[in-house]
Enzyme design. Structure first.
Site, PDB file in Angstrom:
ATOM      1  N   ALA A  27      30.468  43.140  44.078  1.00  0.00           N
ATOM      2  CA  ALA A  27      30.172  42.189  45.421  1.00  0.00           C
ATOM      3  C   ALA A  27      29.343  41.311  45.331  1.00  0.00           C
ATOM      4  O   ALA A  27      29.080  40.055  46.051  1.00  0.00           O
ATOM      5  CB  ALA A  27      29.932  42.981  46.771  1.00  0.00           C
TER       6      ALA A  27
ATOM      7  N   LYS B 255      34.165  47.683  41.101  1.00  0.00           N
ATOM      8  CA  LYS B 255      34.396  46.421  40.351  1.00  0.00           C
ATOM      9  C   LYS B 255      34.203  46.235  39.028  1.00  0.00           C
ATOM     10  O   LYS B 255      34.735  44.829  39.210  1.00  0.00           O
ATOM     11  CB  LYS B 255      33.833  45.410  41.945  1.00  0.00           C
ATOM     12  CG  LYS B 255      34.488  46.267  42.991  1.00  0.00           C
ATOM     13  CD  LYS B 255      33.944  45.169  43.798  1.00  0.00           C
ATOM     14  CE  LYS B 255      34.711  45.216  45.274  1.00  0.00           C
ATOM     15  NZ  LYS B 255      34.320  44.512  46.424  1.00  0.00           N
TER      16      LYS B 255
ATOM     17  N   ASP C  23      37.023  38.431  46.368  1.00  0.00           N
ATOM     18  CA  ASP C  23      36.486  38.187  46.705  1.00  0.00           C
ATOM     19  C   ASP C  23      35.317  36.648  46.893  1.00  0.00           C
ATOM     20  O   ASP C  23      34.792  36.799  48.258  1.00  0.00           O
ATOM     21  CB  ASP C  23      35.306  39.775  46.015  1.00  0.00           C
ATOM     22  CG  ASP C  23      35.740  41.125  46.428  1.00  0.00           C
ATOM     23  OD1 ASP C  23      36.008  41.107  48.055  1.00  0.00           O
ATOM     24  OD2 ASP C  23      34.599  41.665  45.924  1.00  0.00           O
TER      25      ASP C  23
END
Length: 255
Positions: A133, A65, A106
């Site tokens: 995250a 990510k 997210d």
């Protein structure tokens, strides 16, 4: 046929493909399909995209990510602020050049979890993990005005180590978020190394993992009276956010 997908490592636990399969069936979307693409390294990304001319976009999971950002040609303002990307739109120019635009859905998924399950804004939160995250989690907590501490295996300028996480910090926290992969495949028998004896009915635990539905982190918290939920609702919200990012079409949640 439009192709969408998920890139990451250890994707056997992911329900993304099943979610989109159900979505396409329910909404009678007959010109799209969704596939999982396990990558060992992001050096495999461009060859993958070049080999799949029908690929229109993909979501991104651990551990890519943050690492994917240098591979992108543009990035949304929100993803820039978060510091992580979990959705990418693939654009192809008439001359055949590939352009990748990154975004983040997210944060919207975690925001929904906060709205649904957490209300004590005057007590601090603890975020376990420091990956992509976790960055989305911290972004939401910051804008909600919730003080938080990030706990990571290695101490940095912005985090403390697990050894530095005291029992008093755990007792005072109202919210503890597991943003590590511990609890999900292949780590289903593991959980973050905190003192669960410090937890009580005054705590809310959110595990961003959702498979299995009750992780060891959640189980150990519930044994002490804590309220604990998994990350399935976040999966739903971020998946629909990704669909909107790819297609500019309105979200319709499939629960």
């Amino acid at each position: 046929m439009r192709l969408y997908g998920l890139i990451g490592k250890n994707l056997g636990h992911s329900w993304s493909a099943n979610y989109f399969k159900r979505k396409f069936k329910k909404e009678n979307i007959t010109d799209a399909k969704f596939r999982m693409f396990e990558l060992e390294d992001l050096s495999e990304l461009m060859p993958l995209i070049q080999s799949k001319p029908e690929l229109c976009g993909f979501t991104v999971t651990a551990p890519f990510k943050q690492a994917i950002i240098p591979y992108l040609h543009s990035i949304s303002e929100t993803a820039q602020e978060v510091g992580a990307v979990n959705v990418v739109k693939v654009k192809r120019t008439p001359s055949g050049k590939i352009r990748l635009h990154g975004g983040n859905s997210d944060y919207a998924g975690f925001e929904e979890l906060i709205v649904q399950h957490y209300f004590e804004l005057d007590r601090p939160a603890i975020v376990l993990g420091n990956g992509g995250a976790a960055k989305a989690v911290c972004y939401v907590l910051m804008y909600c005005g919730i003080d938080y501490t990030i706990v990571s295996r290695t101490k940095t300028a912005n985090t403390i180590s697990y050894e530095e996480l005291t029992d008093d910090m755990l007792r005072q926290a109202a919210l503890i978020v597991n943003a590590t992969p511990l609890g999900s495949s292949p780590y289903i028998n593991e959980c973050p190394d905190i003192n669960y004896d410090c937890l009580s009915e005054r705590h809310t635990l959110i595990d961003l993992n959702y498979n299995p539905r009750i992780t060891l982190f959640m189980q150990k918290g519930r044994e002490k009276g804590a309220y604990a939920v998994n990350g399935y609702e976040m999966l739903v919200k971020q998946a629909e956010g990704a669909w909107e990012f790819w297609t500019s079409k309105k979200k319709t949640y499939i629960i």
